[in-house]
Design a protein around this motif. Structure first.
Motif, PDB file in Angstrom:
ATOM      1  N   PHE A  35     -92.135 -22.845 -15.729  1.00  0.00           N
ATOM      2  CA  PHE A  35     -92.607 -21.461 -15.724  1.00  0.00           C
ATOM      3  C   PHE A  35     -92.983 -21.094 -17.150  1.00  0.00           C
ATOM      4  CE2 PHE A  35     -89.782 -21.803 -12.136  1.00  0.00           C
ATOM      5  CZ  PHE A  35     -90.433 -21.107 -11.140  1.00  0.00           C
ATOM      6  N   LEU A  36     -94.201 -20.601 -17.331  1.00  0.00           N
ATOM      7  CA  LEU A  36     -94.652 -20.161 -18.638  1.00  0.00           C
ATOM      8  C   LEU A  36     -94.337 -18.686 -18.865  1.00  0.00           C
ATOM      9  CD1 LEU A  36     -98.128 -21.944 -18.745  1.00  0.00           C
ATOM     10  CD2 LEU A  36     -96.004 -22.663 -19.857  1.00  0.00           C
ATOM     11  N   ILE A  37     -94.028 -17.972 -17.787  1.00  0.00           N
ATOM     12  CA  ILE A  37     -93.725 -16.540 -17.848  1.00  0.00           C
ATOM     13  C   ILE A  37     -92.368 -16.308 -17.181  1.00  0.00           C
ATOM     14  CG2 ILE A  37     -94.493 -14.231 -17.161  1.00  0.00           C
ATOM     15  CD1 ILE A  37     -97.379 -15.415 -17.140  1.00  0.00           C
ATOM     16  N   ALA A  38     -91.430 -15.763 -17.944  1.00  0.00           N
ATOM     17  CA  ALA A  38     -90.057 -15.598 -17.461  1.00  0.00           C
ATOM     18  C   ALA A  38     -89.976 -14.705 -16.226  1.00  0.00           C
ATOM     19  CB  ALA A  38     -89.175 -15.040 -18.577  1.00  0.00           C
ATOM     20  N   SER A  39     -90.777 -13.653 -16.178  1.00  0.00           N
ATOM     21  CA  SER A  39     -90.721 -12.748 -15.025  1.00  0.00           C
ATOM     22  C   SER A  39     -91.144 -13.457 -13.740  1.00  0.00           C
ATOM     23  CB  SER A  39     -91.574 -11.503 -15.263  1.00  0.00           C
ATOM     24  OG  SER A  39     -92.925 -11.858 -15.468  1.00  0.00           O
ATOM     25  N   GLU A  40     -92.032 -14.450 -13.845  1.00  0.00           N
ATOM     26  CA  GLU A  40     -92.428 -15.217 -12.666  1.00  0.00           C
ATOM     27  C   GLU A  40     -91.268 -16.059 -12.152  1.00  0.00           C
ATOM     28  OE1 GLU A  40     -96.042 -17.402 -13.380  1.00  0.00           O
ATOM     29  OE2 GLU A  40     -97.195 -15.551 -13.673  1.00  0.00           O
ATOM     30  N   ALA A  41     -90.488 -16.623 -13.055  1.00  0.00           N
ATOM     31  CA  ALA A  41     -89.307 -17.396 -12.648  1.00  0.00           C
ATOM     32  C   ALA A  41     -88.297 -16.488 -11.958  1.00  0.00           C
ATOM     33  CB  ALA A  41     -88.676 -18.069 -13.868  1.00  0.00           C
ATOM     34  N   LEU A  42     -88.122 -15.300 -12.483  1.00  0.00           N
ATOM     35  CA  LEU A  42     -87.201 -14.334 -11.876  1.00  0.00           C
ATOM     36  C   LEU A  42     -87.644 -13.985 -10.447  1.00  0.00           C
ATOM     37  CD1 LEU A  42     -84.678 -12.835 -12.899  1.00  0.00           C
ATOM     38  CD2 LEU A  42     -86.178 -10.951 -13.520  1.00  0.00           C
ATOM     39  N   LYS A  43     -88.929 -13.713 -10.289  1.00  0.00           N
ATOM     40  CA  LYS A  43     -89.473 -13.417  -8.952  1.00  0.00           C
ATOM     41  C   LYS A  43     -89.304 -14.607  -8.020  1.00  0.00           C
ATOM     42  CE  LYS A  43     -92.961 -10.240 -10.677  1.00  0.00           C
ATOM     43  NZ  LYS A  43     -94.359 -10.140 -11.084  1.00  0.00           N
ATOM     44  N   GLN A  44     -89.513 -15.812  -8.557  1.00  0.00           N
ATOM     45  CA  GLN A  44     -89.384 -17.011  -7.730  1.00  0.00           C
ATOM     46  C   GLN A  44     -87.943 -17.222  -7.279  1.00  0.00           C
ATOM     47  OE1 GLN A  44     -92.236 -18.944  -6.960  1.00  0.00           O
ATOM     48  NE2 GLN A  44     -90.837 -19.639  -5.373  1.00  0.00           N
ATOM     49  N   LEU A  45     -86.976 -16.924  -8.141  1.00  0.00           N
ATOM     50  CA  LEU A  45     -85.568 -16.994  -7.743  1.00  0.00           C
ATOM     51  C   LEU A  45     -85.314 -16.097  -6.537  1.00  0.00           C
ATOM     52  CD1 LEU A  45     -83.551 -16.880 -11.099  1.00  0.00           C
ATOM     53  CD2 LEU A  45     -83.518 -18.719  -9.407  1.00  0.00           C
ATOM     54  N   GLN A  46     -85.778 -14.859  -6.636  1.00  0.00           N
ATOM     55  CA  GLN A  46     -85.572 -13.894  -5.557  1.00  0.00           C
ATOM     56  C   GLN A  46     -86.301 -14.322  -4.288  1.00  0.00           C
ATOM     57  OE1 GLN A  46     -86.879 -10.706  -8.182  1.00  0.00           O
ATOM     58  NE2 GLN A  46     -84.898  -9.706  -7.918  1.00  0.00           N
ATOM     59  N   ASN A  47     -87.538 -14.799  -4.433  1.00  0.00           N
ATOM     60  CA  ASN A  47     -88.311 -15.238  -3.273  1.00  0.00           C
ATOM     61  C   ASN A  47     -87.666 -16.444  -2.592  1.00  0.00           C
ATOM     62  OD1 ASN A  47     -90.205 -13.215  -3.684  1.00  0.00           O
ATOM     63  ND2 ASN A  47     -91.652 -14.543  -4.740  1.00  0.00           N
ATOM     64  N   ASN A  48     -87.249 -17.422  -3.389  1.00  0.00           N
ATOM     65  CA  ASN A  48     -86.616 -18.610  -2.822  1.00  0.00           C
ATOM     66  C   ASN A  48     -85.367 -18.231  -2.038  1.00  0.00           C
ATOM     67  OD1 ASN A  48     -88.608 -20.066  -4.116  1.00  0.00           O
ATOM     68  ND2 ASN A  48     -87.203 -21.484  -5.114  1.00  0.00           N
ATOM     69  N   TYR A  49     -84.577 -17.338  -2.587  1.00  0.00           N
ATOM     70  CA  TYR A  49     -83.368 -16.905  -1.899  1.00  0.00           C
ATOM     71  C   TYR A  49     -83.723 -16.178  -0.596  1.00  0.00           C
ATOM     72  CZ  TYR A  49     -79.023 -14.550  -0.799  1.00  0.00           C
ATOM     73  OH  TYR A  49     -77.910 -14.095  -0.153  1.00  0.00           O
ATOM     74  N   ALA A  50     -84.713 -15.304  -0.657  1.00  0.00           N
ATOM     75  CA  ALA A  50     -85.103 -14.509   0.509  1.00  0.00           C
ATOM     76  C   ALA A  50     -85.590 -15.375   1.666  1.00  0.00           C
ATOM     77  CB  ALA A  50     -86.180 -13.492   0.118  1.00  0.00           C
ATOM     78  N   ILE A  51     -86.277 -16.467   1.349  1.00  0.00           N
ATOM     79  CA  ILE A  51     -86.815 -17.314   2.421  1.00  0.00           C
ATOM     80  C   ILE A  51     -85.955 -18.548   2.699  1.00  0.00           C
ATOM     81  CG2 ILE A  51     -89.185 -16.523   2.024  1.00  0.00           C
ATOM     82  CD1 ILE A  51     -89.725 -19.258   0.656  1.00  0.00           C
ATOM     83  N   GLY A  52     -84.842 -18.667   2.008  1.00  0.00           N
ATOM     84  CA  GLY A  52     -83.941 -19.792   2.232  1.00  0.00           C
ATOM     85  C   GLY A  52     -84.402 -21.094   1.592  1.00  0.00           C
ATOM     86  N   ALA A  53     -85.288 -20.994   0.613  1.00  0.00           N
ATOM     87  CA  ALA A  53     -85.753 -22.178  -0.113  1.00  0.00           C
ATOM     88  C   ALA A  53     -84.728 -22.574  -1.174  1.00  0.00           C
ATOM     89  CB  ALA A  53     -87.108 -21.898  -0.765  1.00  0.00           C
ATOM     90  N   GLU A  54     -84.889 -23.786  -1.690  1.00  0.00           N
ATOM     91  CA  GLU A  54     -83.940 -24.274  -2.688  1.00  0.00           C
ATOM     92  C   GLU A  54     -83.985 -23.452  -3.969  1.00  0.00           C
ATOM     93  OE1 GLU A  54     -82.970 -28.610  -2.965  1.00  0.00           O
ATOM     94  OE2 GLU A  54     -85.008 -28.711  -2.141  1.00  0.00           O
ATOM     95  N   LEU A  55     -82.818 -23.272  -4.522  1.00  0.00           N
ATOM     96  CA  LEU A  55     -82.670 -22.618  -5.819  1.00  0.00           C
ATOM     97  C   LEU A  55     -82.388 -23.699  -6.857  1.00  0.00           C
ATOM     98  CD1 LEU A  55     -80.418 -19.661  -4.677  1.00  0.00           C
ATOM     99  CD2 LEU A  55     -82.795 -19.495  -5.414  1.00  0.00           C
ATOM    100  N   PRO A  56     -82.681 -23.420  -8.115  1.00  0.00           N
ATOM    101  CA  PRO A  56     -82.419 -24.442  -9.136  1.00  0.00           C
ATOM    102  C   PRO A  56     -80.926 -24.656  -9.350  1.00  0.00           C
ATOM    103  CG  PRO A  56     -83.029 -22.384 -10.172  1.00  0.00           C
ATOM    104  CD  PRO A  56     -83.222 -22.191  -8.696  1.00  0.00           C
ATOM    105  N   ASN A  57     -80.583 -25.882  -9.722  1.00  0.00           N
ATOM    106  CA  ASN A  57     -79.219 -26.180 -10.141  1.00  0.00           C
ATOM    107  C   ASN A  57     -79.064 -25.897 -11.628  1.00  0.00           C
ATOM    108  OD1 ASN A  57     -80.197 -28.387  -8.061  1.00  0.00           O
ATOM    109  ND2 ASN A  57     -78.057 -27.946  -7.657  1.00  0.00           N
ATOM    110  N   PHE A  58     -80.183 -26.080 -12.358  1.00  0.00           N
ATOM    111  CA  PHE A  58     -80.186 -25.899 -13.805  1.00  0.00           C
ATOM    112  C   PHE A  58     -81.403 -25.081 -14.209  1.00  0.00           C
ATOM    113  CE2 PHE A  58     -78.239 -29.980 -12.901  1.00  0.00           C
ATOM    114  CZ  PHE A  58     -77.072 -29.947 -13.649  1.00  0.00           C
ATOM    115  N   ILE A  59     -81.205 -24.204 -15.190  1.00  0.00           N
ATOM    116  CA  ILE A  59     -82.306 -23.485 -15.820  1.00  0.00           C
ATOM    117  C   ILE A  59     -82.173 -23.680 -17.325  1.00  0.00           C
ATOM    118  CG2 ILE A  59     -83.294 -21.222 -16.379  1.00  0.00           C
ATOM    119  CD1 ILE A  59     -82.517 -20.258 -13.599  1.00  0.00           C
ATOM    120  N   PHE A  60     -83.286 -24.097 -17.946  1.00  0.00           N
ATOM    121  CA  PHE A  60     -83.384 -24.160 -19.403  1.00  0.00           C
ATOM    122  C   PHE A  60     -84.309 -23.030 -19.809  1.00  0.00           C
ATOM    123  CE2 PHE A  60     -82.146 -28.445 -18.244  1.00  0.00           C
ATOM    124  CZ  PHE A  60     -81.147 -28.711 -19.166  1.00  0.00           C
TER     125      PHE A  60
END
Length: 131
Positions: A35-60
């Motif tokens: 992710f080049l934009i932090a807010s996009e990663a944040l949105k993706q976390l929420q979206n993945n959780y909402a649809i039951g998709a995998e969440l990351p194990n690690f974030i750098f």
């Protein structure tokens, strides 16, 4: 070893590329998303959780980024549902030598460790294989 989801959040695509190579060479079972934009990663976390998709194990996470920096990301991250964040191991990955950043990272309970970038083989072994 199961495939781990690793997210690189850094506005520098070259740094992401280098870190991705280092991770892949030392931890072949990793699935890496950049992710080049932090807010996009944040949105993706929420979206993945909402649809039951995998969440990351690690974030750098990088500190110095435009629009939303690493500290701003962390403030929003702390407000997410714990079902999203509880299993994620978050590392502050930065080139900053600022002592205030190091102290701030040490005092932030969601940050596992402050790691200098680019990642090094020893970092990857210590962080990913030990988990």
């Amino acid at each position: 070893m199961n495939e781990d989801q690793i997210w690189l959040i850094d506005d520098d695509s070259i740094t992401n590329f280098v870190n991705k190579i280092i991770i892949e060479r030392n931890y072949s079972s990793a699935k890496i998303q950049e992710f080049l934009i932090a807010s996009e990663a944040l949105k993706q976390l929420q979206n993945n959780y909402a649809i039951g998709a995998e969440l990351p194990n690690f974030i750098f996470l990088d500190i110095n980024m435009p629009e939303m920096n690493g500290w701003e990301f962390l403030e929003a991250y702390k407000k997410l549902d714990p079902k999203i964040t509880d299993h994620i191991k978050l590392y502050m990955l930065t080139s900053s030598q600022n002592e205030d950043d190091v102290k701030r990272a040490d005092n932030c309970p969601v940050i596992r460790k402050f790691v200098n970038k680019p990642l090094k083989r020893d970092d990857v072994v210590e962080i990913l294989r030990a988990s």
